[in-house]
Motif scaffolding. Structure first.
Motif, short mmCIF file in Angstrom:
data_model
loop_
_atom_site.label_atom_id
_atom_site.label_comp_id
_atom_site.label_asym_id
_atom_site.label_seq_id
_atom_site.Cartn_x
_atom_site.Cartn_y
_atom_site.Cartn_z
N SER A 248 -43.59 -14.18 52.93
CA SER A 248 -42.22 -14.48 53.56
C SER A 248 -41.60 -15.68 53.15
CB SER A 248 -42.27 -14.53 54.77
OG SER A 248 -42.72 -15.49 55.36
N ILE A 249 -42.60 -16.93 53.02
CA ILE A 249 -41.50 -17.83 52.84
C ILE A 249 -41.30 -18.25 51.03
CG2 ILE A 249 -41.03 -18.97 54.74
CD1 ILE A 249 -43.90 -21.02 53.55
N THR A 372 -32.65 -31.72 51.83
CA THR A 372 -32.77 -32.24 50.28
C THR A 372 -34.08 -31.79 49.43
OG1 THR A 372 -32.30 -34.00 50.76
CG2 THR A 372 -29.79 -32.90 50.14
N ILE A 373 -34.83 -32.70 50.67
CA ILE A 373 -36.23 -32.94 49.39
C ILE A 373 -36.99 -31.51 49.96
CG2 ILE A 373 -38.23 -33.69 50.18
CD1 ILE A 373 -36.66 -36.04 51.23
N ALA A 374 -36.77 -30.47 50.47
CA ALA A 374 -37.48 -29.61 50.32
C ALA A 374 -36.88 -28.71 49.12
CB ALA A 374 -36.88 -28.72 51.72
N VAL A 375 -35.44 -28.58 48.80
CA VAL A 375 -34.37 -27.84 47.91
C VAL A 375 -35.18 -28.47 46.47
CG1 VAL A 375 -32.94 -27.45 47.04
CG2 VAL A 375 -32.47 -27.36 48.98
N ILE A 503 -35.31 -20.45 41.75
CA ILE A 503 -34.62 -20.80 42.59
C ILE A 503 -35.06 -20.90 44.42
CG2 ILE A 503 -32.07 -19.78 44.33
CD1 ILE A 503 -31.65 -20.38 41.27
N PRO A 504 -35.16 -22.12 45.03
CA PRO A 504 -35.93 -21.97 46.58
C PRO A 504 -34.99 -20.96 47.31
CG PRO A 504 -34.78 -24.43 45.49
CD PRO A 504 -34.30 -23.07 44.80
N THR A 505 -36.69 -20.61 48.00
CA THR A 505 -35.97 -19.63 48.65
C THR A 505 -35.28 -20.21 50.12
OG1 THR A 505 -37.91 -19.48 49.97
CG2 THR A 505 -37.26 -17.96 48.19
N LEU A 506 -34.18 -19.69 51.05
CA LEU A 506 -33.40 -20.72 51.57
C LEU A 506 -34.62 -20.09 53.09
CD1 LEU A 506 -31.38 -21.32 52.89
CD2 LEU A 506 -30.25 -19.22 54.16
N LYS A 507 -35.40 -19.46 53.03
CA LYS A 507 -36.27 -18.72 54.36
C LYS A 507 -37.16 -20.59 54.42
CE LYS A 507 -38.93 -16.30 57.00
NZ LYS A 507 -39.62 -14.88 57.19
N GLY A 508 -37.66 -20.72 52.87
CA GLY A 508 -38.97 -21.36 53.10
C GLY A 508 -38.08 -23.17 52.64
N ILE A 509 -37.25 -23.15 52.19
CA ILE A 509 -36.22 -24.36 52.94
C ILE A 509 -36.39 -24.96 53.83
CG2 ILE A 509 -34.11 -26.01 52.12
CD1 ILE A 509 -33.98 -24.90 49.77
N LEU A 510 -35.89 -23.82 54.69
CA LEU A 510 -35.53 -24.37 56.49
C LEU A 510 -36.86 -24.48 56.97
CD1 LEU A 510 -32.32 -21.68 56.96
CD2 LEU A 510 -32.10 -24.34 56.61
N ILE A 511 -37.97 -23.63 57.17
CA ILE A 511 -39.03 -23.89 57.25
C ILE A 511 -39.68 -25.10 56.79
CG2 ILE A 511 -41.44 -23.19 57.35
CD1 ILE A 511 -40.42 -20.56 57.53
N HIS A 512 -39.69 -25.07 55.67
CA HIS A 512 -40.15 -26.67 55.52
C HIS A 512 -39.21 -28.73 56.15
CE1 HIS A 512 -42.14 -26.29 51.10
NE2 HIS A 512 -42.79 -25.89 52.25
N THR A 513 -37.18 -27.55 56.16
CA THR A 513 -37.37 -28.71 57.39
C THR A 513 -37.29 -28.61 58.03
OG1 THR A 513 -35.46 -28.49 55.52
CG2 THR A 513 -34.88 -29.16 57.05
N TRP A 514 -37.49 -27.40 58.93
CA TRP A 514 -37.75 -27.75 60.22
C TRP A 514 -39.24 -28.65 60.50
CZ3 TRP A 514 -36.54 -27.61 65.48
CH2 TRP A 514 -37.39 -27.90 66.27
N GLU A 515 -40.00 -27.58 59.88
CA GLU A 515 -41.98 -28.40 60.25
C GLU A 515 -41.63 -29.91 60.34
OE1 GLU A 515 -44.63 -24.79 58.87
OE2 GLU A 515 -44.40 -26.47 57.13
N ARG A 516 -41.00 -30.72 59.27
CA ARG A 516 -41.10 -31.92 59.24
C ARG A 516 -39.78 -32.32 59.88
NH1 ARG A 516 -40.62 -32.95 52.68
NH2 ARG A 516 -42.57 -32.28 51.86
N THR A 517 -38.53 -31.68 60.18
CA THR A 517 -38.30 -32.43 62.08
C THR A 517 -39.10 -32.37 62.56
OG1 THR A 517 -36.16 -31.50 60.35
CG2 THR A 517 -35.23 -31.98 62.38
#
Ligand code: GDP
Ligand code: MG
Length: 716
Positions: A248-249, A372-375, A503-517
């Motif tokens: 999914s991600i 941005t790092i996730a992107v 091309i990164p997936t939005l979901k993947g990026i959001l999950i990465h960002t969220w987990e770290r935040t």
């Protein structure tokens, strides 16, 4: 004279048409035997060689491109290697087509079997004008490489030598392909379940099984299922959810992602090992890489991208940061209104909101930074950036990947520590973390602005720049020192996996960002809350009671009377009251434990030119560096002080020599970042390393400031 004959078995594997049979014939001559593998109609050729006291049984495995379970040949080859455990596997590689052929080599490497790579078709490589750095590739793959030209019988003797060397001195060097954070997390999860459920792993490596389960390898699934009975349910459940999560991600099946990981490993290795990349058919990724990892263009492009990243993070982050600050101000105001003046209110407003709020305020920046790092990571660029910086970073004993967390450190050290995780090697990671504090973070800037503005108003910009520069120099120096002492060890070359650009997936990026935040916020909510309260206690108790040096309350009353009789306006009253309250706060702080500690420790800091107020400010800086400014304000009885406060600047200018002012900035730069940072440091590296970080940065700050002050004194 009977010499003991040692019997060993070697297997020859390789892609079809790589020259396997040719090499096999070269080695064994006519002593061959042809049969079938038991139970299947796959031809099995065996032969025997006598060499230097060894009787070497050679088995020609079926030619395969891979070791998945898609064809009979693959299963036969794999099972032979796993079950018969040959002493050495020789992988015959068509070295004129390395990228494709090394795919099998990577999988053999993952099987953890003693491996020799025969780089066959060396004549074709030579003719094409390409040059391969065999030594480097051999190190990167953790296996000896022998160049051969099978059709002309060249290299067989070297191959035999390599076999004998491999069996007589087996030196294990395990090289692992890393599949990226997401996949690695799932591998860890599955490994944990396999261990917990005590699932039999037969003769396979447990990590390998986990990877195969993610790849949905039929053979392995069947085997594990049979071997573990009802316990398999738990495994199946975990694997299933891992696959769903990854699919999914990453929007691709784990099987594809893992294959990409292996190719990424090969690409990374080849990019380093090819002296001259062949022109001709380049795919899109390779074309982009031509520019982005170019020796000359690579670095400016990288610098530009990082610059854009900071622009994005800090320009956009300003707005939500402002809103959150405003929110906390409103909350403080509200609490001030509904809670009576006293300890509870002070605890809530000064302690908790002041401490936790300060940390939360940085969250938007951190979210944007992680975003941005996730992107950059998910698109595949981060790996290239690390590749580009590799050469420079090697000069200070670090790896290209270290550069990324160090850059993040200019923003905030907390995500920088967390970002150090991309370094798999523990020593590299720890050195990177230990020097990160010298990349002066955003929270230190207000301190510099205040002090540089107070003591060097005409050249404030240059002074601040010099502090940043000293930080970078200190990072470089300490990296080398740490490398030469506590974290000694040659920094082994290892492959920088270069995944294909996607091309990164939005979901993947959001999950990465969220987990770290979330990790960051969680800390603010727990440990940092506790430390904030502790700090508040230090700065509040013991309380002074009514024994102020002057009758401040009486003074305020006097002004209130003048206001009531119309002698002064309301504004004037508020102004005068604020001045008096500032003085009271100053005396309270002086009387508090923090003030006492400051005076107690003053002798330690005297040789640096600091007085006890600077010591107290330094202590408050442990909570967060920007707090130094407001503490200085309180100590000099100036309310609402920020870095721009002229009255505070004047007070500082009147009390300290510019040399001391500069020294204080230097000290603020060098000692460890803040409590949030240390909490994360401990989580990432353990208590011992955190204590080392605190100890050595304090010591270094002291020694450096000592030198600057003592030497500087000679000139003034
Ligand atoms: P296998 O499918 O891996 O068993 O490959 P073979 O041993 O049958 O070889 C395939 C072809 O490659 C044959 O025509 C060999 O003569 C040729 N070949 C093998 N080694 C070399 C080499 O080093 N250089 C060149 N140019 N050709 C080779
Ligand atoms: Mg053959």
């Amino acid at each position: 004279m009977a010499k003991e004959i040692k019997e060993i078995t070697i297997a020859i594997s390789g892609n079809p048409n790589s020259g396997k049979t040719t090499i096999f014939n070269n080695l064994t001559g006519l002593r061959q035997h042809v049969g079938n593998y038991p139970g299947v109609t796959v031809e099995k050729k065996t032969g025997v060689i006598k060499y230097k006291g060894y009787r070497i049984n050679v088995v020609d495995l079926p030619g395969t491109y891979s070791l998945t379970a898609y064809s009979l040949e693959e299963i036969v080859a794999r099972n032979f290697i796993v079950n018969e455990k040959p002493d050495v596997v020789i992988d015959v590689v068509d070295s004129s087509n390395l990228e494709r052929n090394l795919y099998l080599a990577v999988q053999l490497m993952e099987l953890n079997t003693p491996l020799i790579l025969a780089f066959n078709m060396a004549d074709i490589v030579k003719k094409s004008g390409k040059k391969i750095d065999i030594n480097l590739l051999s190190e990167l793959f953790g296996a000896p490489i022998v160049e051969t030209v099978g059709s002309r019988g060249l290299g067989s003797d070297k191959l035999l030598e390599a076999i004998v060397r491999a069996v007589s001195s087996r030196k294990e060097k395990k090289v692992e392909v890393k599949y990226g954070e997401e996949v690695e997390n799932e591998i860890d999860r599955i490994t944990l379940v396999l261990k917990k459920q005590k699932i039999p792993t037969f003769k396979f490596d447990i990590r390998w099984i986990a990877v195969k389960l993610l790849e949905q390898d039929r053979e392995i699934i069947d085997k594990i299922k049979k071997g573990s009975g009802s316990k398999y349910l738990k495994v199946e459940e975990t694997v299933g959810s891992s696959i769903d999560h990854l699919t999914s991600i990453l929007r691709d099946s784990p099987e594809v992602i893992i294959a990409d990981g292996r190719y990424g490993f090969i690409k990374g290795a080849l990019l380093e090992a090819y002296k001259e990349v062949d022109s001709g058919k380049l795919d899109v990724s390779e074309k982009i890489d031509r520019v982005l990892t170019n020796r000359i263009l690579g670095i400016p492009i990288f610098v530009l991208i990082i610059w854009l990243m900071f622009q994005f993070v800090f320009t956009l982050g300003k707005y939500p940061m402002g809103w959150i600050e405003l929110g906390f101000e409103k909350l403080s105001a509200l609490i001030t209104e509904i809670v009576q003046q006293g300890l509870i209110r002070s605890l809530l407003v000064d302690g908790i909101i002041g401490g936790v709020g300060g940390v939360i305020t940085f969250t938007p920046n951190i979210i944007l930074l992680f975003f941005t790092i996730a992107v950059l990571e998910d698109s595949g660029y981060m790996a290239r950036a690390a590749f580009v910086m590799d050469r420079i970073m090697h000069k200070i004993g670090l790896h290209g990947k270290s550069f990324i967390p160090l850059i993040i450190g200019f923003g905030c050290t907390v995500p920088a520590y967390m970002g150090s995780r991309i370094l798999e090697n523990r020593k590299d990671r720890l050195v990177t973390m230990h020097i990160n504090t010298f990349m002066s973070c955003g929270a230190r800037l207000p301190v510099y602005i205040l002090f540089a503005g107070a003591f060097f108003p005409a050249i404030a910009g240059n002074v601040i720049f010099s502090i940043y520069l000293i930080g970078v120099l200190m990072a470089v120096t300490m990296a080398r020192v740490l490398r030469a002492t506590r974290f000694r060890g040659e920094s082994e070359p290892f492959v920088m996996e270069l995944p294909p650009y996607r091309i990164p997936t939005l979901k993947g990026i959001l999950i990465h960002t969220w987990e770290r935040t979330w990790m960051y916020i969680k800390k603010a909510g727990t440990v940092i809350l506790a430390i904030s309260i502790l700090m508040w206690i230090l700065f509040t108790f013991p309380m002074i009671g009514n024994n102020y040096s002057q009758n401040y309350n009486g003074q305020i009353e006097k002004f209130e009377q003048s206001y009531r009789s119309g002698e002064i306006t309301e504004d004037e009253l508020n102004e005068k009251a604020a001045v008096i309250e500032g003085k009271m706060a100053g005396e309270r702080l002086t009387y508090s434990a923090a003030g006492r500690i400051g005076r107690f420790l003053e002798p330690v800091f005297r040789p640096l030119g600091f007085d006890w107020k600077m010591v107290v400010a330094t202590i408050s800086g442990i909570a967060a560096k920007e707090v130094v400014v407001s503490t200085m304000g309180t100590l000099y009885s100036i309310q609402e002080a920020d870095g721009q406060s002229d009255s505070l600047k004047t007070a500082l200018y009147n009390h300290y020599h510019p040399l001391v002012g500069y020294n204080f900035m230097l000290f603020t730069l060098l000692y460890f970042p803040c409590m949030a940072g240390m909490v994360i440091f401990r989580k990432e590296a353990g208590t011992k390393e955190m204590l080392f970080q605190i100890g050595y940065t304090f010591l270094l700050a002291w020694v450096m400031s000592f030198l600057v002050f003592q030497i500087g004194r000679l000139f003034i």
